[in-house]
Design an enzyme around this catalytic site. Structure first.
Site, PDB file in Angstrom:
ATOM      1  N   ASN A 116       5.171 -13.221  -5.985  1.00  0.00           N
ATOM      2  CA  ASN A 116       5.332 -12.190  -7.016  1.00  0.00           C
ATOM      3  C   ASN A 116       6.800 -11.935  -7.331  1.00  0.00           C
ATOM      4  O   ASN A 116       7.136 -11.498  -8.425  1.00  0.00           O
ATOM      5  CB  ASN A 116       4.665 -10.889  -6.539  1.00  0.00           C
ATOM      6  CG  ASN A 116       5.006  -9.692  -7.406  1.00  0.00           C
ATOM      7  OD1 ASN A 116       4.609  -9.640  -8.570  1.00  0.00           O
ATOM      8  ND2 ASN A 116       5.775  -8.742  -6.874  1.00  0.00           N
ATOM      9  N   GLN A 167       2.414  -4.165 -12.896  1.00  0.00           N
ATOM     10  CA  GLN A 167       2.426  -5.627 -13.049  1.00  0.00           C
ATOM     11  C   GLN A 167       3.656  -6.183 -13.753  1.00  0.00           C
ATOM     12  O   GLN A 167       3.804  -7.410 -13.830  1.00  0.00           O
ATOM     13  CB  GLN A 167       1.128  -6.077 -13.723  1.00  0.00           C
ATOM     14  CG  GLN A 167      -0.060  -5.755 -12.799  1.00  0.00           C
ATOM     15  CD  GLN A 167      -1.386  -6.288 -13.256  1.00  0.00           C
ATOM     16  OE1 GLN A 167      -1.606  -6.469 -14.447  1.00  0.00           O
ATOM     17  NE2 GLN A 167      -2.278  -6.529 -12.309  1.00  0.00           N
ATOM     18  N   ASP A 176      11.351  -9.303 -10.044  1.00  0.00           N
ATOM     19  CA  ASP A 176       9.938  -9.566 -10.311  1.00  0.00           C
ATOM     20  C   ASP A 176       9.749 -10.783 -11.204  1.00  0.00           C
ATOM     21  O   ASP A 176      10.114 -10.758 -12.388  1.00  0.00           O
ATOM     22  CB  ASP A 176       9.328  -8.331 -10.992  1.00  0.00           C
ATOM     23  CG  ASP A 176       7.815  -8.362 -10.965  1.00  0.00           C
ATOM     24  OD1 ASP A 176       7.247  -8.349  -9.868  1.00  0.00           O
ATOM     25  OD2 ASP A 176       7.206  -8.435 -12.049  1.00  0.00           O
ATOM     26  N   ASP A 206       0.435 -12.633  -1.476  1.00  0.00           N
ATOM     27  CA  ASP A 206       1.092 -11.365  -1.206  1.00  0.00           C
ATOM     28  C   ASP A 206       1.274 -10.593  -2.514  1.00  0.00           C
ATOM     29  O   ASP A 206       1.605 -11.171  -3.545  1.00  0.00           O
ATOM     30  CB  ASP A 206       2.471 -11.652  -0.574  1.00  0.00           C
ATOM     31  CG  ASP A 206       3.260 -10.386  -0.303  1.00  0.00           C
ATOM     32  OD1 ASP A 206       2.842  -9.606   0.573  1.00  0.00           O
ATOM     33  OD2 ASP A 206       4.300 -10.179  -0.976  1.00  0.00           O
ATOM     34  N   HIS A 210       0.257  -7.010  -8.111  1.00  0.00           N
ATOM     35  CA  HIS A 210       1.405  -6.947  -9.031  1.00  0.00           C
ATOM     36  C   HIS A 210       1.506  -8.180  -9.921  1.00  0.00           C
ATOM     37  O   HIS A 210       2.473  -8.337 -10.665  1.00  0.00           O
ATOM     38  CB  HIS A 210       2.682  -6.712  -8.213  1.00  0.00           C
ATOM     39  CG  HIS A 210       2.537  -5.491  -7.346  1.00  0.00           C
ATOM     40  ND1 HIS A 210       2.784  -4.222  -7.812  1.00  0.00           N
ATOM     41  CD2 HIS A 210       2.073  -5.349  -6.077  1.00  0.00           C
ATOM     42  CE1 HIS A 210       2.507  -3.344  -6.857  1.00  0.00           C
ATOM     43  NE2 HIS A 210       2.074  -3.999  -5.792  1.00  0.00           N
ATOM     44  N   GLU A 232      -4.119  -9.994  -1.687  1.00  0.00           N
ATOM     45  CA  GLU A 232      -3.789  -8.647  -1.209  1.00  0.00           C
ATOM     46  C   GLU A 232      -3.735  -7.693  -2.401  1.00  0.00           C
ATOM     47  O   GLU A 232      -2.747  -7.626  -3.120  1.00  0.00           O
ATOM     48  CB  GLU A 232      -2.435  -8.645  -0.490  1.00  0.00           C
ATOM     49  CG  GLU A 232      -2.169  -7.312   0.191  1.00  0.00           C
ATOM     50  CD  GLU A 232      -0.767  -6.766  -0.010  1.00  0.00           C
ATOM     51  OE1 GLU A 232      -0.422  -5.795   0.687  1.00  0.00           O
ATOM     52  OE2 GLU A 232      -0.015  -7.275  -0.868  1.00  0.00           O
TER      53      GLU A 232
HETATM   54  C1  AAO Z   1      12.032  -3.337   2.371  1.00  0.00           C
HETATM   55  C2  AAO Z   1      12.323  -1.867   2.655  1.00  0.00           C
HETATM   56  C3  AAO Z   1      12.300  -1.073   1.354  1.00  0.00           C
HETATM   57  C4  AAO Z   1      13.266  -1.676   0.347  1.00  0.00           C
HETATM   58  C5  AAO Z   1      12.914  -3.153   0.140  1.00  0.00           C
HETATM   59  C6  AAO Z   1      13.903  -3.864  -0.780  1.00  0.00           C
HETATM   60  O1  AAO Z   1      11.367  -1.357   3.570  1.00  0.00           O
HETATM   61  O2  AAO Z   1      12.682   0.266   1.654  1.00  0.00           O
HETATM   62  O3  AAO Z   1      13.117  -1.018  -0.910  1.00  0.00           O
HETATM   63  O4  AAO Z   1      12.939  -3.843   1.403  1.00  0.00           O
HETATM   64  O5  AAO Z   1      15.152  -3.878  -0.209  1.00  0.00           O
HETATM   65  C7  AAO Z   1       7.437  -5.816   3.093  1.00  0.00           C
HETATM   66  C8  AAO Z   1       7.646  -4.458   3.765  1.00  0.00           C
HETATM   67  C9  AAO Z   1       8.596  -3.585   2.960  1.00  0.00           C
HETATM   68  C10 AAO Z   1       9.865  -4.352   2.602  1.00  0.00           C
HETATM   69  C11 AAO Z   1       9.434  -5.561   1.785  1.00  0.00           C
HETATM   70  C12 AAO Z   1      10.598  -6.412   1.273  1.00  0.00           C
HETATM   71  O6  AAO Z   1       6.375  -3.815   3.877  1.00  0.00           O
HETATM   72  O7  AAO Z   1       8.928  -2.463   3.767  1.00  0.00           O
HETATM   73  O8  AAO Z   1      10.699  -3.490   1.845  1.00  0.00           O
HETATM   74  O9  AAO Z   1       8.637  -6.399   2.639  1.00  0.00           O
HETATM   75  O10 AAO Z   1      11.310  -6.976   2.301  1.00  0.00           O
HETATM   76  C13 AAO Z   1       2.431  -1.942  -2.265  1.00  0.00           C
HETATM   77  C14 AAO Z   1       1.965  -3.301  -2.735  1.00  0.00           C
HETATM   78  C15 AAO Z   1       1.598  -4.222  -1.592  1.00  0.00           C
HETATM   79  C16 AAO Z   1       2.708  -4.261  -0.539  1.00  0.00           C
HETATM   80  C17 AAO Z   1       2.984  -2.840  -0.087  1.00  0.00           C
HETATM   81  C18 AAO Z   1       4.121  -2.790   0.923  1.00  0.00           C
HETATM   82  O11 AAO Z   1       0.875  -3.149  -3.629  1.00  0.00           O
HETATM   83  O12 AAO Z   1       1.419  -5.513  -2.130  1.00  0.00           O
HETATM   84  O13 AAO Z   1       3.401  -2.053  -1.234  1.00  0.00           O
HETATM   85  N1  AAO Z   1       2.339  -5.147   0.578  1.00  0.00           N
HETATM   86  C19 AAO Z   1       2.852  -6.538   0.649  1.00  0.00           C
HETATM   87  C20 AAO Z   1       3.128  -6.954   2.097  1.00  0.00           C
HETATM   88  C21 AAO Z   1       4.308  -6.189   2.617  1.00  0.00           C
HETATM   89  C22 AAO Z   1       5.542  -6.640   1.839  1.00  0.00           C
HETATM   90  C23 AAO Z   1       5.315  -6.837   0.401  1.00  0.00           C
HETATM   91  C24 AAO Z   1       4.059  -6.786  -0.151  1.00  0.00           C
HETATM   92  C25 AAO Z   1       6.444  -7.303  -0.414  1.00  0.00           C
HETATM   93  O14 AAO Z   1       1.982  -6.827   2.855  1.00  0.00           O
HETATM   94  O15 AAO Z   1       4.498  -6.365   3.991  1.00  0.00           O
HETATM   95  O16 AAO Z   1       6.567  -5.625   1.980  1.00  0.00           O
HETATM   96  O17 AAO Z   1       6.465  -8.724  -0.325  1.00  0.00           O
HETATM   97  C26 AAO Z   1      -0.261   2.567  -2.759  1.00  0.00           C
HETATM   98  C27 AAO Z   1      -0.681   1.380  -3.580  1.00  0.00           C
HETATM   99  C28 AAO Z   1      -0.370   0.071  -2.895  1.00  0.00           C
HETATM  100  C29 AAO Z   1       1.084   0.039  -2.501  1.00  0.00           C
HETATM  101  C30 AAO Z   1       1.414   1.245  -1.627  1.00  0.00           C
HETATM  102  C31 AAO Z   1       2.899   1.232  -1.301  1.00  0.00           C
HETATM  103  O18 AAO Z   1      -1.109   2.633  -1.606  1.00  0.00           O
HETATM  104  O19 AAO Z   1      -2.063   1.463  -3.819  1.00  0.00           O
HETATM  105  O20 AAO Z   1      -0.625  -0.992  -3.782  1.00  0.00           O
HETATM  106  O21 AAO Z   1       1.328  -1.179  -1.776  1.00  0.00           O
HETATM  107  O22 AAO Z   1       1.093   2.448  -2.341  1.00  0.00           O
HETATM  108  O23 AAO Z   1       3.242   2.347  -0.647  1.00  0.00           O
HETATM  109  C32 AAO Z   1      -3.115   5.835   0.205  1.00  0.00           C
HETATM  110  C33 AAO Z   1      -3.421   5.514  -1.237  1.00  0.00           C
HETATM  111  C34 AAO Z   1      -2.948   4.113  -1.589  1.00  0.00           C
HETATM  112  C35 AAO Z   1      -1.528   3.964  -1.251  1.00  0.00           C
HETATM  113  C36 AAO Z   1      -1.337   4.180   0.214  1.00  0.00           C
HETATM  114  C37 AAO Z   1       0.136   4.083   0.611  1.00  0.00           C
HETATM  115  O24 AAO Z   1      -4.026   5.157   1.021  1.00  0.00           O
HETATM  116  O25 AAO Z   1      -4.823   5.587  -1.457  1.00  0.00           O
HETATM  117  O26 AAO Z   1      -3.113   3.926  -2.971  1.00  0.00           O
HETATM  118  O27 AAO Z   1      -1.794   5.496   0.568  1.00  0.00           O
HETATM  119  O28 AAO Z   1       0.255   3.615   1.892  1.00  0.00           O
END
Ligand code: AAO
Length: 467
Positions: A116, A167, A176, A206, A210, A232
């Site tokens: 992505n 997206q 992006d 992953d 998005h 995911e």
């Molecule tokens: C790191 C730092 C950040 C910095 C960034 C850039 O932590 O502070 O801004 O670098 O410098 C992983 C880590 C991140 C890391 C990133 C990049 O988890 O900490 O950031 O690598 O190195 C969304 C996405 C989902 C994503 C998730 C983290 O939709 O795809 O965010 N997961 C994948 C991987 C993950 C990875 C990435 C993607 C990036 O599994 O490990 O990140 O490659 C709502 C939305 C979700 C959204 C969350 C985000 O969820 O629905 O889609 O996920 O918010 O907070 C309730 C709600 C639910 C909500 C949820 C929140 O349950 O019902 O809607 O709470 O937990």
């Protein structure tokens, strides 16, 4: 290429998916039980695959393999710098050796594909020595290949209620990719095909939420026949983008499954678990991956994690006993800080040795590998799942903190999730009369007239299976 019936089913994308049934989509992947080996280096995965294959686990999900930004946080691997396989987890040769060794033991390797986005970092040198800037990755992508959404003050996603933002803006400030562009799709396809040529069996896409399904479709439909795709797409309440929009492209993780497991065990919200309503909001079982936790939810409080090892053990067993979805186990390391990566030497993750682990400990040291997949009850439950396959769920029992159910005539599972109270139960198991050994602790139980009479201690669990 995928077969005609699968491609034909892609045309359903434009239709409402509510009425979509399993019959309408091909089932390209019969393998049942998977295991996420989070941040495991390739050489350690290769070594572990003999145990994994012998245990009846069918596939492993490995962490992203491509060149990434440097640093000690685990999440550097989610910021790609190039698609060469030079990372803190290993190199190309080690990757290929891993897929071959695992295949020899009957284990498929599913690769976490970060397609992505690229980096959030503005410039630097990646783990393979490549110099990059946030919108310039030599030989791969330049400025025109990225979205520039201009919908938020910093171009990053602020509002998950806006499909356009989700997206086309930046997830967490990560540059992006404009995945609607044919040249970007071709480049991504080239990367995925390269991994397949090295023995990868399939992909976790992953951050699939998005990437619009219509951007993913031209990539996924060109993958070789038999390639497994897992997406995911986190289910978020009230959001416009939901897993159901991606079902025609592959399997989806059902995040509400993991959340409900936590409610049941940790919060002891019992009633919901045995209610019909439990699965109404879930993706259809045929397309769903069930899980107790993954690498994100073990850190963000949404799921049970190693901090409650006994709950993790019983919840994993319950998942394996249940009919729903294809279960994915998790094997990971303990942490205190969210960011903390695993132990490393010279920027390479140190080898992992799980050979002495047979069950959960009460507590774990920072960075200690937990080796959850080595827990004896988990392995026995993988075999339980094989033996009860196809049997209906019957004889549901629910009282206070006790929940039990049968896989009709073949297996029985019951647990008491209370931390301090035992319960006397007499339950109808549907099993033939005789002596059975509890898969958790080798204790022997008698079943008479189909009934099991027992005092179930706090945090107790019994799993019985017909051999
Ligand atoms: C790191 C730092 C950040 C910095 C960034 C850039 O932590 O502070 O801004 O670098 O410098 C992983 C880590 C991140 C890391 C990133 C990049 O988890 O900490 O950031 O690598 O190195 C969304 C996405 C989902 C994503 C998730 C983290 O939709 O795809 O965010 N997961 C994948 C991987 C993950 C990875 C990435 C993607 C990036 O599994 O490990 O990140 O490659 C709502 C939305 C979700 C959204 C969350 C985000 O969820 O629905 O889609 O996920 O918010 O907070 C309730 C709600 C639910 C909500 C949820 C929140 O349950 O019902 O809607 O709470 O937990």
């Amino acid at each position: 290429m995928r077969s005609v019936s699968f491609l034909a089913s892609l045309s359903l994308l434009s239709m409402p998916l509510v009425g979509c049934t399993a019959e309408q989509v091909e089932q390209p992947f019969d393998e049942q039980v998977g295991l996420q080996l989070f941040m495991w280096p390739w050489e350690s995965v290769a070594k572990e695959c003999e145990f994994i294959g012998d245990s009846g686990i069918d596939w492993v999900l490995v962490s992203p393999p491509q060149e990434h930004i440097t640093g000690s946080a685990w999440w550097t691997v989610y910021q790609p710098v190039s698609y060469q396989l030079e990372s803190r987890l290993g190199n190309r040769e080690q990757f290929e050796n891993m897929t071959k060794t695992c295949a020899d033991h009957g284990v498929d390797v599913i690769v976490d594909a970060v397609i992505n986005h690229m980096t959030a970092q503005y410039s630097g040198v990646g783990s393979g020595g490549t110099s990059f800037e946030k919108f310039s990755y030599p030989g791969l992508y330049s400025m025109d290949d990225f979205h520039n959404c201009q919908l938020t003050y910093d171009n990053s996603i602020q509002n998950y209620a806006s499909a356009e933002e989700v997206q086309t803006c930046e997830l967490l400030g990560l540059s992006d990719l404009n995945t609607s562009l044919p040249n970007v799709q071709e480049t991504i396809l080239g990367y995925l095909n390269d991994l397949i040529s090295l023995g990868a069996k399939g992909f976790r896409i992953d951050a699939a939420k998005h990437i619009a399904p219509e951007d993913l479709q031209p990539i996924i439909s060109k993958l070789p026949e038999g390639t497994v795709v897992m997406l995911e797409v986190i289910r978020g309440a009230g959001e416009p983008i939901q897993p159901e929009q991606y079902l025609e492209l592959g399997y989806v993780w059902e995040f509400d499954y993991a959340r409900n497991m936590k409610s049941f065990f940790v919060d002891q919200v019992i009633g919901y678990v045995d209610s019909e309503a439990r699965y109404i909001s879930h993706a259809p079982s045929e397309r769903a991956l069930s899980f107790v936790s993954n690498h994100d939810t073990e850190r963000n409080g949404q799921a049970i994690n190693f901090g409650d090892p006994r709950y993790f053990e019983i919840a994993t067993a319950m998942m394996l006993a249940e009919e729903y979805g294809r279960p994915m186990l998790l094997s990971s390391y303990a942490f205190i800080e969210y960011d903390a990566g695993p132990a490393e030497v010279d920027s390479k993750v140190s080898p992992i040795d799980c050979s002495q682990v047979t069950g959960p400990k009460e507590t774990y040291e920072d960075k200690e590998w937990i080796c959850q997949h080595r827990w004896a009850s988990t392995i026995r439950m993988v075999q339980f799942r094989d033996k009860v396959q196809g049997a209906a769920t019957t004889n549901i029992y629910q009282n206070e903190t006790v929940y039990g159910f049968a896989r009709e005539g073949k297996g029985y599972f019951i647990t008491n999730v209370s931390l301090d109270q035992s319960f006397d139960v007499e339950v109808d198991t549907s099993l033939p009369d005789g002596e059975y050994t509890n898969l958790f602790d080798d204790q022997v139980y008698q079943i008479q007239n189909g009934k099991l009479q027992v005092s179930l201690p706090a945090l107790g669990a019994i799993a019985l299976v017909v051999n």
